[in-house]
Scaffold this active site. Structure first.
Site, PDB file in Angstrom:
ATOM      1  N   GLU A 128       0.842  -1.212   0.000  1.00  0.00           N
ATOM      2  CA  GLU A 128       0.000   0.000   0.000  1.00  0.00           C
ATOM      3  C   GLU A 128       0.877   1.263   0.000  1.00  0.00           C
ATOM      4  O   GLU A 128       0.541   2.271  -0.639  1.00  0.00           O
ATOM      5  CB  GLU A 128      -0.920  -0.044   1.230  1.00  0.00           C
ATOM      6  CG  GLU A 128      -1.952   1.055   1.336  1.00  0.00           C
ATOM      7  CD  GLU A 128      -3.100   0.954   0.343  1.00  0.00           C
ATOM      8  OE1 GLU A 128      -2.845   0.801  -0.860  1.00  0.00           O
ATOM      9  OE2 GLU A 128      -4.256   1.064   0.778  1.00  0.00           O
ATOM     10  N   THR A 181      -4.042   8.605  -4.585  1.00  0.00           N
ATOM     11  CA  THR A 181      -4.037   8.796  -3.131  1.00  0.00           C
ATOM     12  C   THR A 181      -2.844   9.665  -2.712  1.00  0.00           C
ATOM     13  O   THR A 181      -2.985  10.556  -1.872  1.00  0.00           O
ATOM     14  CB  THR A 181      -3.964   7.424  -2.425  1.00  0.00           C
ATOM     15  OG1 THR A 181      -5.074   6.648  -2.880  1.00  0.00           O
ATOM     16  CG2 THR A 181      -4.041   7.551  -0.920  1.00  0.00           C
TER      17      THR A 181
END
Ligand SMILES: Nc1ncnc2c1ncn2[C@@H]1O[C@H](COP(=O)(O)OP(=O)(O)O)[C@@H](O)[C@H]1O
Ligand SMILES: N[C@@H](CCOP(=O)(O)O)C(=O)O
Length: 306
Positions: A128, A181
């Site tokens: 991530e 993101t």
């Protein structure tokens, strides 16, 4: 077992008041992955369908998280990963997280489950971090644990599984623009006024209490974000219109899903969720922006073996 086929779900992180700590799991949208053992050692991504993503192990979040687990387990065989990507990257519903969580979940099954869910979340955070440029677990935890989760701390990693009120449904609208993101994090201030911090932590506390007590009024009242939404909403066309329309048609509350551009609404009961779905899709239908919309029960199981 030499091969496993899984459904790795989309997730909604932050849930308005819980930036980087709260999340929940969806059940109507997710990626599929097939992971198999190979005689040659190492991790190889052999197939990606759906979206154009890197095949190099160290440039794909599924590969990076797989390597973190692989280097720890050090088996005398390797793994090959096939990704059937249904969640658009940069969607705000945990596209990168589905891949990062999926690869480690599947490898753990093929290894005979040596790791618990918290350890798997820790490996997946390495993947991530490739996408977000920092470690966070608020998408990974609901994908791996199911339902609503709260990430109490990252070091050491502590994940709390929260109860899911039985009548809760989510509607997620995804305007087809990409927000990375990493970029959506970069626009946030590093410091926040005390007044805003007080509002936010009172909302997180009351939201968690509302989940435990199935208090839908309190839940509705707690779905408020004074930290990230005021900055990020500018990146999402018609955000205010969607939010207002959802509230007017009975949603408990709405907010940015993860880092956007998806917008989630929580609703009490299926009828209410269907009304909200119809009302908010009309916002984008009247524009040139393409969108997808998903109505989902909260997925309390997380990743599923197919
Ligand atoms: N397996 C993968 N799945 C999704 N995105 C990936 C993957 N591997 C690398 N990426 C990269 O991660 C970024 C998308 O992640 P992110 O911005 O966090 O979006 P999302 O909010 O949808 O997770 C893109 O730059 C994409 O190329
Ligand atoms: N807490 C993170 C969540 C990012 O979720 P994603 O689905 O957009 O990857 C953030 O808000 O940055």
């Amino acid at each position: 077992m030499n091969q496993i086929h899984i459904f790795s779900p989309a997730t909604v992180a932050n849930v308005s008041c819980g930036f980087d700590v709260l999340g929940f799991c969806l059940d109507t949208i997710g990626d599929e992955m097939i992971i198999r053992k190979t005689p040659q050692k190492g991790i190889c991504i052999s197939k990606i369908e759906g979206y154009d993503l890197p095949f190099e192990t160290e440039n794909n979040v599924a590969g990076v998280s797989a390597l973190a687990l692989y280097n720890d387990a050090n088996p005398d065989f390797g793994f090959e990963i096939e990704i059937y990507k249904k969640i658009k990257p940069g969607s705000g519903i945990g596209s990168s997280s589905a891949s990062a969580a999926g690869s480690v979940f599947a490898m753990n099954e093929l290894l005979g489950k040596p790791y618990n869910k918290t350890q798997l979340t820790n490996f997946a955070m390495k993947g991530e971090a490739l996408a977000s440029k920092c470690e966070h677990a608020d998408n990974l935890a609901p994908a791996l644990f199911g339902g609503f989760t709260l990430v109490k701390s990252l070091a050491p990693l502590q994940v709390l599984q929260l109860p899911t009120p039985k009548d809760l449904y989510a509607v997620v609208i995804h305007p087809q623009i990409e927000i990375k993101t990493s970029e959506s994090r970069a626009i946030l201030p590093q410091e926040i006024p005390l007044k805003n911090a007080i509002t936010q932590w009172s909302n997180v506390g009351s939201f968690v209490h509302a989940l435990h007590t199935e208090d839908y009024n309190l839940l509705s009242d707690s779905l408020n974000d004074v930290i990230a939404e005021p900055y990020r909403c500018q990146l999402i066309p018609y955000f205010d219109d969607v939010k207002q329309r959802a509230l007017k048609h009975g949603a408990l509350g709405s907010g940015i899903s993860g880092s956007g551009p998806s917008i989630f609404s929580l609703c009490k009961g299926l009828d209410s969720a269907e009304k909200v779905k119809t009302a908010i899709q009309n916002v984008y239908s009247q524009t040139s922006i393409d969108f997808e919309i998903h109505l989902s029960k909260i997925n309390t199981e997380g990743i599923k073996i197919l």
